[in-house]
Write an enzyme that holds these catalytic residues in place. Sequence first.
Site, short mmCIF file in Angstrom:
data_model
loop_
_atom_site.label_atom_id
_atom_site.label_comp_id
_atom_site.label_asym_id
_atom_site.label_seq_id
_atom_site.Cartn_x
_atom_site.Cartn_y
_atom_site.Cartn_z
N THR A 179 0.89 -1.15 0.00
CA THR A 179 0.00 0.00 0.00
C THR A 179 0.93 1.20 0.00
O THR A 179 2.10 1.07 0.30
CB THR A 179 -0.90 -0.01 1.27
N ARG A 207 -13.77 -7.34 -3.01
CA ARG A 207 -13.22 -7.11 -1.66
C ARG A 207 -12.64 -5.69 -1.54
O ARG A 207 -11.97 -5.20 -2.43
CB ARG A 207 -12.13 -8.14 -1.38
N GLY A 209 -10.45 -3.16 1.22
CA GLY A 209 -9.63 -3.19 2.43
C GLY A 209 -9.87 -1.99 3.34
O GLY A 209 -10.89 -1.30 3.23
N ASP A 210 -8.91 -1.76 4.21
CA ASP A 210 -9.04 -0.67 5.20
C ASP A 210 -8.69 0.70 4.63
O ASP A 210 -9.14 1.72 5.14
CB ASP A 210 -8.12 -0.96 6.40
N THR A 230 -0.88 0.44 6.81
CA THR A 230 -0.61 -0.60 5.82
C THR A 230 -0.57 -1.94 6.52
O THR A 230 0.02 -2.05 7.59
CB THR A 230 0.71 -0.36 5.06
N GLY A 231 -1.21 -2.92 5.92
CA GLY A 231 -1.21 -4.25 6.53
C GLY A 231 -2.46 -5.00 6.16
O GLY A 231 -3.19 -4.61 5.25
N GLY A 233 -5.70 -5.72 5.86
CA GLY A 233 -6.82 -4.78 5.96
C GLY A 233 -7.96 -5.19 6.86
O GLY A 233 -8.50 -4.36 7.60
N1 ASP Z 1 -4.16 -2.59 3.81
C1 ASP Z 1 -4.25 -2.98 2.44
C2 ASP Z 1 -5.51 -3.79 2.20
O1 ASP Z 1 -5.86 -4.57 3.05
C3 ASP Z 1 -3.11 -3.78 1.96
C4 ASP Z 1 -1.77 -3.43 2.51
O2 ASP Z 1 -1.57 -2.44 3.18
O3 ASP Z 1 -0.85 -4.18 2.24
O4 ASP Z 1 -6.10 -3.64 1.16
#
Ligand code: ASP
Length: 313
Positions: A179, A207, A209-210, A230-231, A233
């Site tokens: 991200t 889908r 994400g966050d 980031t992570g 989600g």
């Molecule tokens: N947070 C993002 C998602 O879940 C992906 C990421 O940050 O790697 O879409």
Amino acid sequence: MPSNFAIAVHGGAGTISRALMSPERERAYHQALEQVVQAGFEVLRHGGLALDAVEVAVRLLEDCPLFNAGRGSVFTHEGRHEMDAAIMDGRNRSAGAVAGVRNIQNPISTARRIMEHSDHVLLAWPGAEDFAREQGQAFQPDGYFFEQSRFDQLQEARITNTVQLDHGSQPIKVKKLGTAGAVARDQHGNLAAATSTGGMTNKRYSRIGDSPLIGAGTFADNHTCAISCTGNGEYFIRAVAAYDVACLMEYRGLSLEEACRIVVHDKLAPVGGEGGLIAVDAAGNLALPFNSEGMYRGTQTADSPLVTSIYKE
Ligand code: ASP
């Protein structure tokens, strides 16, 4: 002499192993992050708005194929690119976001147009694309978003029937979350946050994400902080991670660093919420905590030079 202006950017977090990173690739990441920080910092140095600085920074991250956002977005199950992005202005908590959009060159700028030229916060799918067209946003053909390494990841994810947060050229076992985001405090004391992503490799069923969800992956309020996450989600959504940092500061009087530590290490990590966030507070303090092996990141402030990092130091 105006001071306390600051910017932080990230290009994703995850299991980023030194052993699997070639020196050339590592250099490319540092160079890209440097350019992004420099561009955002220049806006702040000239007295520009935090909002402009984070948009400029995230547009560059979206244009760079190294990061999972815009041009470098990962593939969905159907072999397409569906992008999410959000921007928030800490001056008045106005916000704009897009989800599941295709072919828009810079989803972060569409998010900003939604914030400034519509009555809404979040637009999704073809409707959001119609809005972007009406607003004169640039579109690109599918080929612009094609990256062989990410296409290979999709094939692996399809074979294992898994949804992967991975990106980059490493084997699928090496987990890298992707991200792009930026947070900034300008010379006038304003905060802003921006986040943009292609989401997860092999994602399906539209889908989301966050990243485009205000309070989960993105948040900004001049009174507390600006956050871009980031992570994984799904975990960040359930934790309402970005807003939780602001709440810990506002209601419990914690410092930015302590609030970030609680959210990333005490709340997200134990339940499997892998990743991190970048944060800036009203005084211009920065925090960049992550519970994964690494996070692509860069910072510069009025008083400290540009630094880019990948691994835990
Ligand atoms: N947070 C993002 C998602 O879940 C992906 C990421 O940050 O790697 O879409």
